[in-house]
Scaffold this motif. Structure first.
Motif, short mmCIF file in Angstrom:
data_model
loop_
_atom_site.label_atom_id
_atom_site.label_comp_id
_atom_site.label_asym_id
_atom_site.label_seq_id
_atom_site.Cartn_x
_atom_site.Cartn_y
_atom_site.Cartn_z
N LEU A 159 0.83 -1.20 0.00
CA LEU A 159 0.00 0.00 0.00
C LEU A 159 0.86 1.25 0.00
N ASN A 160 0.28 2.34 -0.43
CA ASN A 160 0.96 3.62 -0.41
C ASN A 160 1.09 4.10 1.03
N LYS A 161 2.27 4.31 1.50
CA LYS A 161 2.48 4.73 2.88
C LYS A 161 2.45 6.25 3.05
N THR A 162 2.56 6.97 1.95
CA THR A 162 2.58 8.43 2.03
C THR A 162 1.18 8.98 1.77
N PRO A 163 0.60 9.73 2.72
CA PRO A 163 -0.74 10.26 2.50
C PRO A 163 -0.80 11.10 1.23
N LEU A 164 -1.88 10.97 0.50
CA LEU A 164 -2.07 11.76 -0.71
C LEU A 164 -2.31 13.21 -0.35
N LYS A 165 -1.80 14.11 -1.17
CA LYS A 165 -2.08 15.52 -0.99
C LYS A 165 -3.42 15.84 -1.63
N ALA A 166 -4.12 16.82 -1.05
CA ALA A 166 -5.44 17.19 -1.58
C ALA A 166 -5.35 17.59 -3.04
N SER A 167 -4.27 18.26 -3.42
CA SER A 167 -4.13 18.71 -4.81
C SER A 167 -4.05 17.53 -5.76
N SER A 168 -3.34 16.45 -5.35
CA SER A 168 -3.21 15.29 -6.24
C SER A 168 -4.51 14.52 -6.33
N LEU A 169 -5.33 14.56 -5.28
CA LEU A 169 -6.62 13.88 -5.32
C LEU A 169 -7.54 14.49 -6.35
N HIS A 219 -17.07 11.97 -2.26
CA HIS A 219 -16.62 11.15 -1.12
C HIS A 219 -15.59 11.91 -0.29
N GLN A 220 -14.74 12.69 -0.94
CA GLN A 220 -13.82 13.53 -0.18
C GLN A 220 -14.58 14.52 0.69
N ARG A 221 -15.59 15.17 0.10
CA ARG A 221 -16.37 16.16 0.86
C ARG A 221 -17.06 15.50 2.06
N ALA A 222 -17.59 14.29 1.83
CA ALA A 222 -18.25 13.59 2.93
C ALA A 222 -17.28 13.34 4.08
N MET A 223 -16.06 12.93 3.76
CA MET A 223 -15.06 12.69 4.80
C MET A 223 -14.71 13.98 5.52
N GLN A 224 -14.56 15.04 4.75
CA GLN A 224 -14.15 16.31 5.34
C GLN A 224 -15.24 16.94 6.22
N THR A 271 -6.80 4.40 1.59
CA THR A 271 -5.89 3.86 2.59
C THR A 271 -6.18 4.51 3.94
N ILE A 272 -5.83 3.81 4.99
CA ILE A 272 -6.03 4.34 6.34
C ILE A 272 -5.31 5.67 6.50
N ALA A 273 -4.07 5.73 6.02
CA ALA A 273 -3.29 6.97 6.15
C ALA A 273 -3.95 8.12 5.41
N ASP A 274 -4.42 7.88 4.19
CA ASP A 274 -5.03 8.95 3.40
C ASP A 274 -6.33 9.44 4.01
N ILE A 275 -7.15 8.50 4.47
CA ILE A 275 -8.44 8.87 5.05
C ILE A 275 -8.22 9.69 6.32
N GLU A 276 -7.37 9.21 7.21
CA GLU A 276 -7.15 9.93 8.47
C GLU A 276 -6.53 11.29 8.22
N MET A 328 -9.29 13.67 6.84
CA MET A 328 -10.30 14.02 7.84
C MET A 328 -9.72 14.88 8.96
N LEU A 329 -8.54 14.56 9.42
CA LEU A 329 -7.97 15.33 10.51
C LEU A 329 -7.54 16.71 10.06
N THR A 330 -7.09 16.83 8.81
CA THR A 330 -6.77 18.16 8.28
C THR A 330 -8.02 19.02 8.20
N ALA A 331 -9.14 18.43 7.81
CA ALA A 331 -10.40 19.18 7.70
C ALA A 331 -10.89 19.64 9.07
N LYS A 332 -10.59 18.85 10.13
CA LYS A 332 -11.06 19.18 11.47
C LYS A 332 -10.13 20.14 12.20
N ALA A 333 -8.93 20.34 11.63
CA ALA A 333 -7.94 21.17 12.31
C ALA A 333 -8.35 22.64 12.31
#
Length: 469
Positions: A6-16, A220-225, A456-461, A464-469
């Motif tokens: 799996l990809n270990k590096t979280p995706l950046k919002a721009s790349s999504l 789906h991104q918006r729903a997570m955020q 991925t777990i890393a990307d989702i967290e 979501m955590l960036t949106a809540k910050a």
């Protein structure tokens, strides 16, 4: 138990949110493509035959208002015409020459003031490429002459109301036999013929489904955020629908499933009425419809933005199973073989977690995974969410049809452990997980069309955590 890299590096919002530069985006099929669809069907018709395809009818919702109109999919595939009550007639003579006739509602200034503009007969020929167009009022007069002396008539047997109408027309023709009129003697079900065409997508159809996936990924991104403890499920549904419409997809491809906690163990849960609670997972099965073509994506994520240890273990198992199945897709593969791979992998994984007990080989043979993975691995996708096309199901209910380039399907493994399941440790109960991507078969393998929905777990967290910050 082996795992899928799996990809270990979280995706950046721009790349999504970036569409690959080498992939053109379209918002609808060129009208000329529907003419190509008609030509492909005519090539399958016997000489000296006639084919009939009805449009859908408007359905009353309440008093003098209607439900949002949804065109009959086979009719739309052959015409691109999105008005109700129309009829497509395809004629093929003894020499193999063909003609297309569209019956449609006429221009009506008073009706158009109240209900909206109609295409009319002139534009139907000019813009939709049919050879001739008449008002629906002319069907009774003209159709018997089209049926006269044809050997075979093709229509969809599954549409019982229209089939009854076809028999009425045939009786009308047969009643004139003394005047030298001859009615078709053979009936052919057109549904399998059109289904085979619809199963293999053109480049433009793939581009449209790809764009529907992209829009769905944004949703789906918006729903997570936007998700947080205390929201109602229908609040998240509203976020999905907002993002669909904001990007040009006016309607969902199907009723959105927004299922928090144990609701995820109801496969077609659409009430979307409960409050989202801390330490729950939220399963969202939602896809946009764009110009008639569907996306079908499922994501599961923690309401508070952090997976618990148990949620993480089950989620990773499902995600690895999805990747295993997708990576095996290529021409010649089939759903039956993918199911064998996935079921064995999930069985081994649940034994490792202590949810299934026993010898792995025997558990696989006994299909014990079906206690927790209770639906199929995937289905065809296109104009319908569960799209048409033969799966070549054998006596063991295995789907043995070999994949071909141009086929589009979903891959959606899941694990479901309801709160009522006392056979497992309490820490696992109430967890329902499904992860679903849309896959196109290519000449050398596959293309994953679901590229901007974090999984991925890393990307989702991270998202979501960036949106809540």
């Amino acid at each position: 138990m082996s795992t899928i890299p799996l990809n270990k590096t979280p995706l950046k919002a721009s790349s999504l949110n970036e569409v690959p530069a080498n992939q053109a985006t379209i918002s609808q099929l060129p009208l000329s493509d529907f003419g190509k669809h008609r030509n492909a069907l005519v090539a399958k018709m016997p000489n000296n035959s006639i084919a009939l395809f009805p449009a859908a009818k408007e359905l009353t919702r309440s008093n003098d208002t209607e439900y949002a109109f949804c065109q009959h999919k086979n009719f739309y595939y052959l015409t691109g015409f999105n008005e109700p009550d129309a009829l497509l007639v395809l004629l093929k003579n003894e020499q193999g020459n063909s003609e297309s006739i569209l019956f449609s509602l006429p221009k009506d200034p008073l009706h158009e003031i109240w209900q909206g503009r109609r295409i009319g007969q002139v534009k139907a020929v000019q813009e939709y490429g049919v050879d001739a167009s008449f008002s629906v009022a002319d069907i009774t007069t003209l159709l018997p002459s089209y049926l006269n002396n044809k050997d075979q008539v093709l229509f969809g047997f599954s549409d019982h109301d229209f089939a009854a109408q076809v028999f009425t027309w045939l009786k009308q023709v047969q009643s004139s036999v003394r005047q030298g009129i001859k009615a078709p003697q053979h009936l052919i079900d057109s549904d399998p013929l059109v289904a085979e065409l619809r199963l293999i997508k053109t480049d433009n159809e793939l581009a449209l489904i790809r764009q529907a996936n992209y829009i769905s990924g944004l949703a789906h991104q918006r729903a997570m955020q936007q998700c947080h403890v205390g929201k109602f499920e229908y609040h998240v549904e509203a976020d999905l629908l907002h993002e669909f419409a904001r990007n040009g997809a006016r309607h969902p491809a199907y009723a959105c499933i927004v299922a928090g906690g144990d609701n995820a163990n109801i496969l077609h849960y659409t009430a979307n009425s409960d409050t989202l609670k801390n330490n729950q997972l939220l399963l969202i099965d939602a896809g946009a419809e764009l110009a008639g073509y569907a996306a079908d994506i499922t994501r599961t994520f923690p309401v508070n933005g952090r997976f618990t240890a148990e949620q993480k273990a089950l989620y990773q198992l499902v995600l690895d199973a999805k990747k295993l199945a997708i990576n095996a897709i290529k021409p010649g593969m089939c759903f039956a073989k993918l199911n064998e791979l996935t079921n064995a992998f999930l069985t081994e994984g649940l034994v490792g977690l202590g949810i299934l007990q026993g010898e792995v080989t025997q558990l696989i043979q006994d299909k014990k995974i079906k206690d927790y993975f209770i639906h199929g691995l995937g289905h065809w996708l296109g104009l319908d969410v569960h799209d048409v096309g033969d799966y070549h199901i054998n006596t063991d209910r295995e789907q043995r049809r070999a994949f071909e380039p141009g086929m589009v399907m979903t891959i959606e493994p899941g694990l479901y452990i309801p709160l009522s399941d006392s056979s497992v440790a309490e820490k696992w109960r109430g967890i329902g997980i499904r992860i679903e991507d849309n896959i196109a078969v290519t000449a050398t393998g596959f293309e994953n069309l679901t590229v901007n929905s974090p999984e991925t777990i890393a990307d989702i967290e991270a998202l979501m955590l960036t949106a809540k910050a």
